[in-house]
Write a protein that holds these residues in place. Structure first.
Motif, short mmCIF file in Angstrom:
data_model
loop_
_atom_site.label_atom_id
_atom_site.label_comp_id
_atom_site.label_asym_id
_atom_site.label_seq_id
_atom_site.Cartn_x
_atom_site.Cartn_y
_atom_site.Cartn_z
N GLN A 139 0.84 -1.19 0.00
CA GLN A 139 0.00 0.00 0.00
C GLN A 139 0.88 1.25 0.00
O GLN A 139 1.86 1.32 0.74
N PHE A 140 0.48 2.23 -0.83
CA PHE A 140 1.25 3.48 -0.91
C PHE A 140 0.30 4.67 -0.96
O PHE A 140 -0.84 4.56 -1.46
N ARG A 141 0.81 5.78 -0.44
CA ARG A 141 0.19 7.09 -0.70
C ARG A 141 1.07 7.74 -1.76
O ARG A 141 2.30 7.76 -1.61
N SER A 142 0.43 8.28 -2.78
CA SER A 142 1.22 8.72 -3.94
C SER A 142 0.74 10.06 -4.46
O SER A 142 -0.45 10.40 -4.34
N ILE A 143 1.67 10.82 -5.05
CA ILE A 143 1.35 12.05 -5.76
C ILE A 143 2.21 12.08 -7.02
O ILE A 143 3.41 11.76 -6.99
N THR A 144 1.60 12.39 -8.14
CA THR A 144 2.29 12.39 -9.44
C THR A 144 2.36 13.82 -9.97
O THR A 144 1.35 14.54 -9.98
N LEU A 145 3.57 14.21 -10.43
CA LEU A 145 3.80 15.56 -10.93
C LEU A 145 4.22 15.50 -12.39
O LEU A 145 4.94 14.57 -12.82
N SER A 146 3.78 16.46 -13.17
CA SER A 146 4.17 16.56 -14.57
C SER A 146 5.46 17.36 -14.67
O SER A 146 5.60 18.42 -14.05
N ILE A 147 6.44 16.86 -15.46
CA ILE A 147 7.74 17.50 -15.61
C ILE A 147 7.86 18.03 -17.03
O ILE A 147 7.66 17.28 -18.01
#
Length: 431
Positions: A139-147
């Protein structure tokens, strides 16, 4: 109240209490669990937001990836990478969804090889689940960013492993469930006790009502029976004159008066129970009011060869319900005269001091036993077993007296007169 109705009512109280307690515990448990879970994940989310806003950290991750791929750059102060946090991971994605920093991930790459890139919720924290090489769920908490402005890296994903947090939350949930079960059992016991406790005043009230009806029926039946017998006797002697039957007529009228007084008293008690009676208070000069009331009793006591002493303080004006206080004193004076023998003494004392109007009616009569002093204020209670009406009355006078005193926020107390007799002490607040 019959037993079946009593059991049904008690069961209803038990059910209501049980549902109330169960609802409270359930809502409380859900609120506590939600607050604990939210507060635990808030720390993780805060770390993710902090890393997502740390440009130096993000640049370092990009530079490390480029160096590992052979694109040598002048790194400067980023030559020495910050210590790696085992719980925190960074994944660099290409536009096609391929992982670019496989070297930096090392053995953990196999934990993410089944992970797919999702660009639906950029810059929003979400939960993701994947399986490692041993097919264990992670299980993970995740945040994705655009580069932007990068040749290969299109997205950077920050992850924090929440398996330990999930384990903690699960243990807390288990403890909370056990506690709720324990408190649920306690609520059952408490509901049973409260249902019994709630029924107690109802049963007492019902019992008093039954006693009231039975005693009232008895008291009403007796004078009616006497009146009926006397009237039937008159029919057996149709030729007699009124003078010849004057004793029978006088006795019937006496019973009618008793019946009328009893009916009035019963109506007063019934209206007092329903709180439909209100006091009509007005300013009254105390000594003038008492003299008007007491002087006829002084004459009556003298005629019965009893000593009657009146001791009044200074004349003052206070506010009270003149009619009810008059009724109260009549009840007490009647009792004092009734239980005092010829040659004995009755004293009425009145004074106003310390913000109170104090009245004491003392006699040297037969007195009241200590164990009966509280009971005399109960309805239809009579200390005499014989229930003789000439001395015992109907047993509701002092109940009415107690009600009048309570309505005036006063106090009534029975004490012994030295060497014998009874003293009734009244105290009313002067406002």
């Amino acid at each position: 109240m019959n037993k079946q109705l009593s059991k049904k009512q008690r069961f209803n109280y038990f059910l209501i209490n049980l549902i109330s307690f169960a609802s409270i515990f359930l809502v409380l448990g859900l609120i506590v669990f939600q607050l604990v879970q939210t507060s635990i994940y808030q720390t993780v989310d805060h770390d993710l937001q902090r890393l997502a806003g740390d440009q130096k950290f993000l640049e370092h991750q990009l530079i490390q990836t480029e160096r590992s791929q052979g694109n040598s750059l002048q790194v400067g102060k980023f030559d020495t990478p910050p210590p790696n946090n085992f719980q925190q991971q960074v994944i660099l994605w290409s536009k096609d969804g391929d992982i670019l920093n496989e070297a930096e991930l090392g053995s953990r790459f196999y934990d993410f090889q089944n992970l797919k890139l999702s660009t639906d919720n950029l810059r929003k924290i979400s939960n993701i689940q994947t399986k490692d090489s041993n097919d264990r769920s992670l299980q993970f908490r995740s945040i994705t960013l655009s580069i932007k402005n990068q040749n290969q890296v299109a997205y950077i994903q920050l992850l924090v492993n929440t398996d330990p947090i999930k384990g903690t939350v699960e243990r807390f949930k288990q403890i909370l469930i056990v506690c709720m079960i324990i408190f649920g059992l306690l609520s059952i016991a408490l509901s049973y006790f409260l249902s019994k406790w709630f029924m107690k005043p109802i049963l007492i009230s019902w019992k008093k009502q039954q006693e009231f009806v039975e005693n009232a029926s008895h008291e009403l039946r007796t004078p009616l029976t006497i009146i009926q017998a006397k009237l039937e006797k008159l029919f057996t002697k149709p030729n007699h004159t009124i003078l010849e039957e004057s004793e029978t007529i006088a006795l019937s009228l006496d019973e009618v008066q008793r019946l009328s007084q009893l009916t009035s008293d019963l109506l007063l008690l019934a209206r007092s129970d329903s709180n439909s009676l209100t006091l009509e208070k007005e300013p009254v000069k105390v000594n003038s009011f008492l003299n008007t009331l007491l002087l006829p009793y002084q004459d009556l006591a003298t005629a019965e060869e009893k000593e009657f002493v009146i001791d009044l303080g200074e004349e003052q004006q206070i506010i009270f319900d003149k009619k009810r206080i008059h009724q109260l004193l009549i009840i007490l004076l009647d009792n004092a005269l009734k239980y005092t023998a010829p040659g004995e003494k009755i004293t009425v004392f009145s004074s106003i001091k310390n913000g109170e109007w104090q009245i004491k009616i003392s006699d040297t009569g037969i007195g009241i036993a200590e164990e009966k002093k509280k009971a005399v204020f109960e309805r239809f209670y009579r200390g005499e077993e014989s229930r003789n009406r000439k001395t015992g009355g109907y047993g509701i006078g002092l109940a009415i007296a107690k009600w009048i005193v309570d309505e005036h926020q006063g106090k009534i107390e029975l004490t012994d007169t030295d060497p014998k007799g009874t003293t009734v002490a009244l105290r009313f607040p002067v406002k």
